[in-house]
Design a protein around this motif. Structure first.
Motif, short mmCIF file in Angstrom:
data_model
loop_
_atom_site.label_atom_id
_atom_site.label_comp_id
_atom_site.label_asym_id
_atom_site.label_seq_id
_atom_site.Cartn_x
_atom_site.Cartn_y
_atom_site.Cartn_z
N GLU A 69 0.82 -1.21 0.00
CA GLU A 69 0.00 0.00 0.00
C GLU A 69 0.86 1.27 0.00
O GLU A 69 0.35 2.38 -0.19
N GLN A 70 2.15 1.13 0.21
CA GLN A 70 3.06 2.28 0.17
C GLN A 70 3.86 2.32 -1.13
O GLN A 70 4.89 3.01 -1.21
N SER A 71 3.39 1.63 -2.16
CA SER A 71 4.20 1.51 -3.38
C SER A 71 4.44 2.85 -4.07
O SER A 71 5.44 3.02 -4.79
N PHE A 72 3.54 3.84 -3.87
CA PHE A 72 3.76 5.13 -4.52
C PHE A 72 5.01 5.82 -3.99
O PHE A 72 5.56 6.70 -4.65
N TYR A 73 5.47 5.41 -2.82
CA TYR A 73 6.69 6.02 -2.28
C TYR A 73 7.92 5.68 -3.11
O TYR A 73 8.94 6.37 -3.03
N VAL A 164 25.66 10.43 -10.42
CA VAL A 164 25.05 11.27 -9.39
C VAL A 164 23.59 10.87 -9.14
O VAL A 164 23.14 10.85 -7.99
N ILE A 165 22.86 10.52 -10.20
CA ILE A 165 21.48 10.06 -10.01
C ILE A 165 21.45 8.77 -9.20
O ILE A 165 20.64 8.63 -8.26
N LEU A 166 22.34 7.83 -9.51
CA LEU A 166 22.36 6.56 -8.78
C LEU A 166 22.72 6.76 -7.31
O LEU A 166 22.15 6.10 -6.43
N GLU A 167 23.64 7.67 -7.03
CA GLU A 167 23.98 7.98 -5.64
C GLU A 167 22.76 8.50 -4.88
O GLU A 167 22.52 8.11 -3.72
N ASN A 168 22.00 9.36 -5.53
CA ASN A 168 20.82 9.92 -4.87
C ASN A 168 19.69 8.90 -4.76
O ASN A 168 18.93 8.92 -3.78
N LEU A 169 19.57 8.00 -5.72
CA LEU A 169 18.58 6.92 -5.59
C LEU A 169 18.88 6.08 -4.35
O LEU A 169 17.98 5.73 -3.59
N THR A 170 20.16 5.77 -4.14
CA THR A 170 20.55 5.01 -2.95
C THR A 170 20.17 5.75 -1.69
O THR A 170 19.61 5.18 -0.74
N PHE A 171 20.44 7.06 -1.67
CA PHE A 171 20.13 7.87 -0.49
C PHE A 171 18.64 7.86 -0.18
O PHE A 171 18.22 7.62 0.96
N TYR A 172 17.80 8.09 -1.19
CA TYR A 172 16.36 8.19 -0.94
C TYR A 172 15.72 6.82 -0.68
O TYR A 172 14.74 6.73 0.07
N LEU A 176 13.51 5.39 2.56
CA LEU A 176 12.34 4.51 2.50
C LEU A 176 12.48 3.34 3.48
O LEU A 176 11.54 2.99 4.18
N LYS A 177 13.67 2.75 3.48
CA LYS A 177 13.90 1.62 4.40
C LYS A 177 13.76 2.05 5.85
O LYS A 177 13.34 1.26 6.71
N GLU A 178 14.09 3.31 6.12
CA GLU A 178 13.98 3.85 7.48
C GLU A 178 12.56 4.34 7.78
O GLU A 178 12.31 4.90 8.85
N GLU A 179 11.64 4.12 6.82
CA GLU A 179 10.22 4.47 6.96
C GLU A 179 10.01 5.96 7.20
O GLU A 179 9.10 6.37 7.94
N LYS A 180 10.81 6.79 6.55
CA LYS A 180 10.67 8.24 6.66
C LYS A 180 9.60 8.73 5.67
O LYS A 180 9.82 9.64 4.86
N LEU A 184 9.47 12.24 3.27
CA LEU A 184 9.52 12.10 1.82
C LEU A 184 8.29 12.74 1.16
O LEU A 184 8.41 13.47 0.17
N LYS A 185 7.14 12.48 1.73
CA LYS A 185 5.89 13.01 1.17
C LYS A 185 5.86 14.54 1.24
O LYS A 185 5.47 15.21 0.27
N ASP A 186 6.28 15.10 2.35
CA ASP A 186 6.28 16.56 2.51
C ASP A 186 7.21 17.21 1.47
O ASP A 186 6.85 18.24 0.87
N THR A 187 8.38 16.64 1.28
CA THR A 187 9.33 17.20 0.32
C THR A 187 8.78 17.10 -1.10
O THR A 187 8.85 18.05 -1.89
N TYR A 188 8.20 15.95 -1.42
CA TYR A 188 7.61 15.74 -2.75
C TYR A 188 6.50 16.76 -3.00
O TYR A 188 6.46 17.40 -4.06
N GLU A 189 5.61 16.93 -2.04
CA GLU A 189 4.49 17.86 -2.21
C GLU A 189 4.97 19.30 -2.39
O GLU A 189 4.38 20.07 -3.14
#
Length: 243
Positions: A69-73, A164-172, A176-180, A184-189
């Protein structure tokens, strides 16, 4: 990290999906192509690119830690990773056009196609296809498209932009793994294109209507304030935002 480089392929997402059915694919396996003959976008659209001028790649991510149910993240994390990477190259006025087109100066520079692997109602993996206009200068009949080169006047090294994109994918994805999720949602919005501005939408029947983008739901639906102060949710199949 395993990177597979191809000269030409129908679609990096299709290639990676087929490969995952034939053999074990490790997390962060990446397929990069100089040219795609059948590049795919959201809702069956195509992605057109000049040979060797742009970045076209797909990433295999293991996401069994994420509830279905969190797949949109996945889309949220990917959008933020691309924007953060492009900020490092001083690309101006970056926004996300829901759900995950990346705009600069109101022009589309990047499209994302996410295809999840779900088994027995559980997320197992995702294949993230990214098409980024980097050094292309001619976009015939695509007035809303641009590239990093057109926006800045610079010629970019494709491998450096990919790194640089791959580095940032790892970061974000670590967030997700840390359930933040809320962070994430606030920044996206905050980066949503035309948020809180009067906007025109087209529904599935082709009718136009006006409203204000306010937010997204946890499932990724767009929440639009309509006339009479009615807040309505739309999924990707129900509505498209016009420029």
């Amino acid at each position: 990290m395993r990177i597979i480089k191809l000269n030409a392929i129908d679609s990096t997402n299709s290639y990676l999906k087929q490969l995952s059915m034939e053999e074990f694919i490790a997390d962060d396996t990446i397929v990069v192509a100089n040219y795609q003959t059948q590049g795919r976008g959201q809702m069956g659209t195509s992605w057109v690119s000049t040979d060797s001028k742009n970045l076209m790649f797909s990433v295999f991510k293991e996401v069994s830690f994420l509830p279905a149910e969190q797949s949109f993240y996945i889309s949220i994390a990917t959008s933020l990773a691309i924007i953060k990477a492009l900020e490092q190259f001083l690309i101006p006025k970056l926004r996300v056009k829901w759900p995950n087109d990346i705009l600069s100066e109101n022009k589309k520079i990047c499209g994302v196609l996410i295809e999840n692997v779900i088994k027995q109602s559980h997320l197992k993996a995702t294949i993230i296809g990214i098409g980024l206009n980097v050094n292309q200068t001619d976009f015939n009949n695509l007035p809303k498209a641009s590239s990093l080169h057109l926006l800045t006047g610079k010629v970019f090294d494709l491998d450096e932009v990919l790194r640089v994109i791959l580095e940032n994918l790892t970061f974000y994805f670590n967030l997700l793994k840390e359930e933040k999720y809320q962070e994430l949602k606030d920044t996206y919005e905050s980066l949503l294109f035309r948020k809180d501005k009067p906007s025109t939408f087209k529904n599935a029947e082709g009718s136009l209507f006006s409203g204000f983008i306010k937010s997204i739901s946890n499932s990724g639906n767009l929440q639009v304030l309509l006339e009479d102060d009615v807040l309505k949710e739309f999924d990707l199949k129900e509505v498209s935002l016009l420029y």
